[in-house]
Motif scaffolding. Structure first.
Motif, PDB file in Angstrom:
ATOM      1  N   GLY A  86      24.546   1.477   4.628  1.00  0.00           N
ATOM      2  CA  GLY A  86      24.395   1.800   6.041  1.00  0.00           C
ATOM      3  C   GLY A  86      25.394   1.065   6.932  1.00  0.00           C
ATOM      4  O   GLY A  86      25.282   1.122   8.160  1.00  0.00           O
ATOM      5  N   GLU A  87      26.363   0.388   6.349  1.00  0.00           N
ATOM      6  CA  GLU A  87      27.345  -0.370   7.127  1.00  0.00           C
ATOM      7  C   GLU A  87      28.478   0.556   7.552  1.00  0.00           C
ATOM      8  O   GLU A  87      28.998   1.325   6.749  1.00  0.00           O
ATOM      9  N   GLN A  88      28.836   0.482   8.822  1.00  0.00           N
ATOM     10  CA  GLN A  88      29.928   1.306   9.350  1.00  0.00           C
ATOM     11  C   GLN A  88      31.270   0.673   8.991  1.00  0.00           C
ATOM     12  O   GLN A  88      31.506  -0.500   9.266  1.00  0.00           O
ATOM     13  N   MET A  89      32.152   1.442   8.380  1.00  0.00           N
ATOM     14  CA  MET A  89      33.497   0.972   8.039  1.00  0.00           C
ATOM     15  C   MET A  89      34.485   1.683   8.961  1.00  0.00           C
ATOM     16  O   MET A  89      34.439   2.907   9.113  1.00  0.00           O
ATOM     17  N   ASP A 136      39.492   7.925   6.953  1.00  0.00           N
ATOM     18  CA  ASP A 136      38.599   8.080   8.100  1.00  0.00           C
ATOM     19  C   ASP A 136      37.488   7.033   8.043  1.00  0.00           C
ATOM     20  O   ASP A 136      37.198   6.458   6.991  1.00  0.00           O
ATOM     21  N   ALA A 137      36.863   6.833   9.189  1.00  0.00           N
ATOM     22  CA  ALA A 137      35.718   5.919   9.247  1.00  0.00           C
ATOM     23  C   ALA A 137      34.591   6.506   8.398  1.00  0.00           C
ATOM     24  O   ALA A 137      34.448   7.726   8.286  1.00  0.00           O
ATOM     25  N   TYR A 138      33.840   5.623   7.798  1.00  0.00           N
ATOM     26  CA  TYR A 138      32.735   6.108   6.957  1.00  0.00           C
ATOM     27  C   TYR A 138      31.608   5.090   6.969  1.00  0.00           C
ATOM     28  O   TYR A 138      31.772   3.966   7.416  1.00  0.00           O
ATOM     29  N   THR A 139      30.452   5.533   6.449  1.00  0.00           N
ATOM     30  CA  THR A 139      29.281   4.676   6.343  1.00  0.00           C
ATOM     31  C   THR A 139      29.029   4.404   4.868  1.00  0.00           C
ATOM     32  O   THR A 139      28.990   5.327   4.045  1.00  0.00           O
ATOM     33  N   THR A 140      28.863   3.127   4.538  1.00  0.00           N
ATOM     34  CA  THR A 140      28.609   2.758   3.149  1.00  0.00           C
ATOM     35  C   THR A 140      27.176   3.132   2.769  1.00  0.00           C
ATOM     36  O   THR A 140      26.355   3.491   3.621  1.00  0.00           O
ATOM     37  N   ASP A 141      26.887   3.026   1.466  1.00  0.00           N
ATOM     38  CA  ASP A 141      25.536   3.329   0.984  1.00  0.00           C
ATOM     39  C   ASP A 141      24.509   2.392   1.599  1.00  0.00           C
ATOM     40  O   ASP A 141      23.337   2.757   1.746  1.00  0.00           O
TER      41      ASP A 141
END
Length: 138
Positions: free
Chosen positions: A70-73, A63-68
């Protein structure tokens, strides 16, 4: 200068021009087949399979996630519905090409089977026939 002249002769030959025309027509034909598959074949097939839209068929691996930071993956997705549509496109194009080649081969075979004119008789035979006809007339 000789290389440029050779290239010009190559590019102007009928085979290269025919190939270019074939590529352009093939691209246009591909668009028509894609539209036929996407707009005519797949919607009724989707309804028969319970309202499935093949474009929406996919398997999400992550699933899409946000890195530590703050970047949207973006999500990692296998879109196998698009693959199914491309396979149907290919099968239709391959079938049409098969039928066209089969038709051309049938026409070619009929042309080859056409009876040829009988060979002309040898000159000696023609001369003997003329002598025979002259003797009959006397």
């Amino acid at each position: 200068m000789g290389l440029l002249k050779e290239f010009k002769e190559f590019a102007v030959k009928g085979n290269v021009v025919d190939l270019a025309v074939a590529v352009i027509i093939g691209g246009a034909f591909g668009k028509i087949v894609s539209s036929f598959v996407n707009d005519i074949i797949m919607p009724p097939l989707g309804v028969l399979l319970g309202g499935v839209d093949f474009k929406d068929l996919s398997l999400t691996i992550r699933d899409a996630y946000t890195t530590d930071a703050g970047e949207q993956m973006a999500a990692v997705v296998l879109s196998y519905g698009n693959f199914i549509q491309n396979v149907v496109d290919f099968l239709i194009i391959a079938f049409v090409i098969f039928m066209a080649i089969k038709g051309m081969n049938t026409m070619k075979k009929k042309k080859e089977e056409a009876p040829a004119a009988p060979p002309a008789p040898p000159k000696s035979e023609v001369l003997l026939e003329e002598i025979r006809d002259l003797l009959k007339n006397k």
